[in-house]
Design a protein around this motif. Structure first.
Motif, PDB file in Angstrom:
ATOM      1  N   THR A 150       0.809  -1.213   0.000  1.00 23.28           N
ATOM      2  CA  THR A 150       0.000   0.000   0.000  1.00 23.28           C
ATOM      3  C   THR A 150       0.843   1.264   0.000  1.00 23.28           C
ATOM      4  O   THR A 150       0.560   2.200  -0.740  1.00 23.28           O
ATOM      5  N   VAL A 196      -6.002  -2.063  -5.733  1.00 27.51           N
ATOM      6  CA  VAL A 196      -5.006  -1.004  -5.553  1.00 27.51           C
ATOM      7  C   VAL A 196      -5.683   0.355  -5.410  1.00 27.51           C
ATOM      8  O   VAL A 196      -5.381   1.126  -4.495  1.00 27.51           O
ATOM      9  N   LEU A 238      -7.282   0.758  -2.057  1.00 32.03           N
ATOM     10  CA  LEU A 238      -6.304   0.956  -0.991  1.00 32.03           C
ATOM     11  C   LEU A 238      -5.858   2.419  -0.920  1.00 32.03           C
ATOM     12  O   LEU A 238      -5.797   3.019   0.157  1.00 32.03           O
ATOM     13  N   MET A 294      -7.096   0.924   7.511  1.00 32.84           N
ATOM     14  CA  MET A 294      -6.838  -0.430   7.033  1.00 32.84           C
ATOM     15  C   MET A 294      -7.826  -1.392   7.675  1.00 32.84           C
ATOM     16  O   MET A 294      -8.174  -1.229   8.839  1.00 32.84           O
TER      17      MET A 294
END
Length: 139
Positions: free
Chosen positions: A44, A71, A74, A84
């Motif tokens: 990340t 992706v 994130l 998270m």
């Protein structure tokens, strides 16, 4: 998908640096994809940095990165402060602990070992105390 042109054209000196930002963005994207595949290497952080580089270099590449499955989410979660998922926090902390433990024996000086252990501890503390835990959306 079209990306709007910037409101103000970049200055001549900024135009010369833009390809460097894009190149750095691609290098960081490569590290990010490696991080998704290799245990112990975060993914990340590299994608977040890549998105920042692309934003300075070429917004079309930033849009491309943000449109990637997984992706893009994130990076958007990081930018919005969503944090998270709990499972990812546990996995990240476990990887830090394992990586530090396995590498301590390779550092010959006690001061270096202590410093390395403190770096690992700082990473775990940052993830557990400073990074928000993303709660799953109720269905």
């Amino acid at each position: 998908m079209s990306v709007p042109e910037p409101a103000h054209p970049p200055a001549p000196s900024a135009r010369r640096v833009r390809p460097l930002w894009v190149a750095l963005g691609f290098a960081l994207t490569g590290l990010g994809f490696l991080g998704l595949l290799l245990p112990g290497l975060p993914g990340t952080v590299w994608f977040v940095l890549a998105a920042a580089c692309f934003a300075r270099g070429d917004e079309r590449w930033e849009a491309w990165l943000l449109s990637r499955p997984v992706v893009g989410q994130l990076v958007q979660d990081f930018r919005s402060g969503a944090g998270m998922p709990l499972r990812a926090k546990w996995l990240a902390c476990a990887c830090i602990v394992v990586a530090v433990a396995l590498s301590l024996g390779r550092i010959p000086v006690l001061v270096g070992q202590v410093a390395w252990a403190l770096v690992g501890l700082a990473g775990v503390l940052y993830i557990t105390l400073r990074v928000p835990t993303k709660r799953p959306n109720p269905a």
